[in-house]
Design a protein around this motif. Structure first.
Motif, PDB file in Angstrom:
ATOM      1  N   UNK A 313       0.844  -1.206   0.000  1.00  0.00           N
ATOM      2  CA  UNK A 313       0.000   0.000   0.000  1.00  0.00           C
ATOM      3  C   UNK A 313       0.877   1.254   0.000  1.00  0.00           C
ATOM      4  N   UNK A 314       1.933   1.198   0.822  1.00  0.00           N
ATOM      5  CA  UNK A 314       2.860   2.339   0.889  1.00  0.00           C
ATOM      6  C   UNK A 314       3.539   2.552  -0.465  1.00  0.00           C
ATOM      7  N   UNK A 317       1.096   4.258  -2.699  1.00  0.00           N
ATOM      8  CA  UNK A 317       0.935   5.676  -2.355  1.00  0.00           C
ATOM      9  C   UNK A 317       2.149   6.480  -2.834  1.00  0.00           C
ATOM     10  N   UNK A 318       3.315   5.955  -2.567  1.00  0.00           N
ATOM     11  CA  UNK A 318       4.529   6.681  -2.958  1.00  0.00           C
ATOM     12  C   UNK A 318       4.579   6.862  -4.479  1.00  0.00           C
ATOM     13  N   UNK A 319       4.207   5.777  -5.195  1.00  0.00           N
ATOM     14  CA  UNK A 319       4.220   5.886  -6.652  1.00  0.00           C
ATOM     15  C   UNK A 319       3.179   6.907  -7.120  1.00  0.00           C
ATOM     16  N   UNK A 320       1.990   6.847  -6.522  1.00  0.00           N
ATOM     17  CA  UNK A 320       0.927   7.776  -6.920  1.00  0.00           C
ATOM     18  C   UNK A 320       1.374   9.221  -6.723  1.00  0.00           C
ATOM     19  N   UNK A 321       2.163   9.449  -5.660  1.00  0.00           N
ATOM     20  CA  UNK A 321       2.547  10.833  -5.366  1.00  0.00           C
ATOM     21  C   UNK A 321       3.911  11.229  -5.940  1.00  0.00           C
ATOM     22  N   UNK A 322       4.431  10.381  -6.834  1.00  0.00           N
ATOM     23  CA  UNK A 322       5.592  10.859  -7.585  1.00  0.00           C
ATOM     24  C   UNK A 322       6.886  10.094  -7.433  1.00  0.00           C
ATOM     25  N   UNK A 403       0.738   0.157  -9.610  1.00  0.00           N
ATOM     26  CA  UNK A 403       0.239   1.038  -8.536  1.00  0.00           C
ATOM     27  C   UNK A 403      -1.140   0.605  -8.053  1.00  0.00           C
ATOM     28  N   UNK A 404      -2.015   0.309  -9.004  1.00  0.00           N
ATOM     29  CA  UNK A 404      -3.391  -0.030  -8.627  1.00  0.00           C
ATOM     30  C   UNK A 404      -3.404  -1.319  -7.812  1.00  0.00           C
ATOM     31  N   UNK A 407      -2.109  -0.623  -4.342  1.00  0.00           N
ATOM     32  CA  UNK A 407      -3.070   0.079  -3.490  1.00  0.00           C
ATOM     33  C   UNK A 407      -4.200  -0.845  -3.034  1.00  0.00           C
ATOM     34  N   UNK A 410      -3.990  -3.501   0.319  1.00  0.00           N
ATOM     35  CA  UNK A 410      -4.144  -3.216   1.746  1.00  0.00           C
ATOM     36  C   UNK A 410      -5.275  -4.027   2.374  1.00  0.00           C
TER      37      UNK A 410
END
Lengths: 410, 221
Positions: A313-314, A317-322, A403-404, A407, A410
């Protein structure tokens, strides 16, 4: 960014304590084994007391007589071999002759003491540079006369005579024979098999007459001392040429193999020309080190994959935010290096404790181990390398996670 | 601002092909607040993931801020998401091992910012969502509504042009859901942020400028 990685690395370590324990145990235990092992090797190879002239000495520890059926008679040599054949060589200036320590029991105030004893000739004391706490070594004259004299070690002095300032002139009884103590030397570790003993005796006081047996095999080792370091190759060649000229003892023998070798080579001499002891030892040590290092590394890879999987999950999130895949690989490697270095530090502490325990328990007589700081540095470097290695694969694998999917995990 | 042309998404296994999205054409204007509705499994989240460049379409083209996004490398996509997009998820997706402030700082880690700037911007973002007094807390010490507000702070800290919210009120009761919705509306109104929100809640959807309905992967409204 590093601070952030450090924070999360510590948080992850604290989160799954069992995994952390397994990882840290693997790393620190491996490093401890390596450091203790190398400390042993360092002592065996590096600590030369009382044999300080190793650079101009050659050692003869065994002879192999190969039979027609390819069988081998192998073992130490006779006193006669050294005194007669080796003595005929021109290059050696001294030929020390001694046997491996044997043991016997003696009693002091009804207390049994096991005493290691060995026989030597006079040259032995000229080659070896024992530190005499008191007295001196026996002379050629004393040996020739068969004087019942002995040089003893500091430890046996204390055990046999107690805390007395001087024992020279006193008598030490072993095997129902009383020997007059003429010198006390500082202890030698048992790993120095050619020089270790509790008491040293002239070879002429032994119950059996070593000079009578004219065969090659016996119980003795020899140390050939050259005048200078430059003479050593010549001495070796001369010895080899002498061996080639030796007559066969029996008809069924077809070859004699015997080498005058530098200390380390003689230490691991197998007596078989086809199986070099050095190669065997290097192979064995290599395989051992590889296994010792590989098992925790594989274990770490496995644990890291599980650990990182838990954090999908982390990752998402990290990938989603760059964060790019490379950034994530970097992050996980940094975290892993923190883990391995932590394990490394624990390993160093454990090594100090282990070596302290081994030293204080006197598991091996007179052997005082110490940490080799070069090994310590290399050990920490290896830790860093394995941290990198065991982190790269899981990190690379997880950084490729969609990424999907990450995520949703989780 | 966002243009989707003929988007199709097919999930393939060895035996089955599932058409998740079929010929979606959608334009979202700058400053628009758009909601996407539809029954479960109709492709809402898939569509949002494709808009957010978290997933690739099987067919079709996406352009965001007049920039075509196909053929972008992993690194370029990461940078693009970092600068242009902010995400809010139904289950918050906060990193429980990090404090609130560190969670909010996360998008800034992937930019050239100093620790001081990161702290300042993250604190500012937390002030906007009314959580400036919780920066040292861990996510597990917060309520669901507070966690979602932290997630919003994380989404806006990098001042993205677009926020993509996947059922941001789905895990919250109506009061907290309204609070979150109010924050999103205010962001849209006051900062001009374009917002695309997936929701199940008609009431929330009606608070947005435009509603797009999906059914079995196709756009029906």
């Amino acid at each position: 960014m590093l601070k952030n990685y450090f924070k999360i690395a510590i948080a992850v370590l604290r989160r799954r304590k069992f995994f952390t324990f397994i990882s840290l145990f693997g790393i620190s235990f491996t490093l401890t084994i390596l450091l203790v092992l190398t400390s042993f090797l360092d002592k065996i190879v590096g600590d030369s007391y009382p044999d300080h002239k190793r650079d101009r000495s050659l050692y003869v520890s065994r002879m192999s007589e190969i039979r027609k059926d390819n069988g081998i008679n192998s073992g130490p040599l006779s006193f006669y071999f050294f005194d007669h054949y080796a003595r005929s060589l021109k290059t050696p200036v001294k030929i020390g002759i001694t046997n491996g320590a044997n043991n016997t029991n003696t009693y002091v105030n009804n207390k049994k003491i096991t005493v290691n004893y060995k026989y030597t000739n006079a040259d032995y004391w000229d080659i070896m540079e024992y530190d005499f706490v008191e007295g001196k070594a026996f002379t050629k004259q004393q040996i020739d006369r068969g004087d019942k004299v002995t040089v003893i070690s500091e430890d046996i002095k204390k055990e046999y005579f107690g805390d007395v300032p001087s024992v020279v002139g006193k008598y030490f009884e072993a095997d129902n024979i009383k020997y007059r103590v003429i010198g006390v030397v500082k202890n030698v570790p048992v790993t120095s098999y050619m020089t270790y003993s509790d008491i040293y005796l002239p070879y002429t006081v032994a119950k059996s007459d070593f000079t009578k047996d004219k065969g090659y095999s016996g119980v003795f080792f020899g140390i050939l001392l050259a005048n200078s370091k430059a003479d050593v190759p010549r001495m070796q060649a001369e010895f080899q040429s002498m061996i080639q000229r030796l007559p066969m003892e029996r008809k069924e023998f077809i070859k004699i193999a015997c080498h005058a070798s530098p200390y380390i080579v003689s230490y691991v001499d197998t007596g078989d020309d086809n199986r070099s002891g050095v190669t065997m030892v290097l192979t064995a040590v290599g395989i051992f080190v590889l296994l010792v290092m590989l098992l925790p590394a594989l274990n770490l890879v496995n644990i890291n994959i599980t650990r990182i999987m838990e954090r999908s999950s982390e990752i998402g999130v990290r990938k989603a935010f760059g964060a790019s895949s490379n950034t994530l690989v970097y992050q996980f490697i940094v975290e892993n290096i923190i883990l391995t270095l932590l394990g490394g530090v624990i390993g160093v502490v454990l090594s100090f404790i282990a070596i302290g325990v081994i030293n204080s328990a006197h598991l091996i007589p007179n052997l005082v181990l110490s940490i080799n700081f070069t090994v310590l540095f290399i050990g920490l470097l290896i830790c860093f390398f394995f941290g990198l290695l065991s982190g790269v694969y899981p990190a690379w694998r997880m950084s490729k996670l969609n990424v999907v999917t990450a995520l949703k995990a989780q | 601002m966002i243009r989707l042309q003929n988007i199709e998404k097919v999930y393939r296994t060895d035996t089955i092909e599932t058409l998740a999205l079929n010929s979606i054409n959608l334009d979202v204007a700058r400053g628009e607040f758009l909601s996407i509705m539809g029954p479960s499994g109709c492709g809402k989240s898939t569509l949002l993931n494709i808009i957010g460049l978290l997933d690739l379409p099987s067919k079709g083209a996406i352009s965001i801020s007049d920039q075509k996004t196909d053929h972008l490398s992993d690194k370029q996509l990461a940078q693009f998401r970092n600068k242009k997009l902010g995400f809010i998820f139904q289950s918050y997706h906060l990193i429980n091992d990090l404090q609130v402030l560190d969670n909010v700082e996360l998008p800034l880690l992937y930019r050239n910012t100093t620790a001081k700037e990161r702290k300042m911007l993250a604190t500012e973002a937390l002030e906007k969502v009314g959580l400036a007094n919780r920066i040292k807390h861990f996510p597990t010490q917060l309520s669901g509504g507070q966690r979602q507000r932290v997630a919003i702070a994380r989404a806006i800290v990098g001042r993205p042009e677009i926020i993509l919210a996947d059922e941001p009120t789905g895990n919250l009761d109506s009061a907290m859901g309204n609070e979150i919705m109010d924050i999103l509306i205010s962001l849209n109104r006051n900062e001009g942020t374009t917002i695309v929100m997936v929701t199940h809640d008609e009431n929330m959807a009606h608070k947005t400028h435009r509603l797009v309905r999906l059914f079995d992967g196709s756009q029906v409204q």
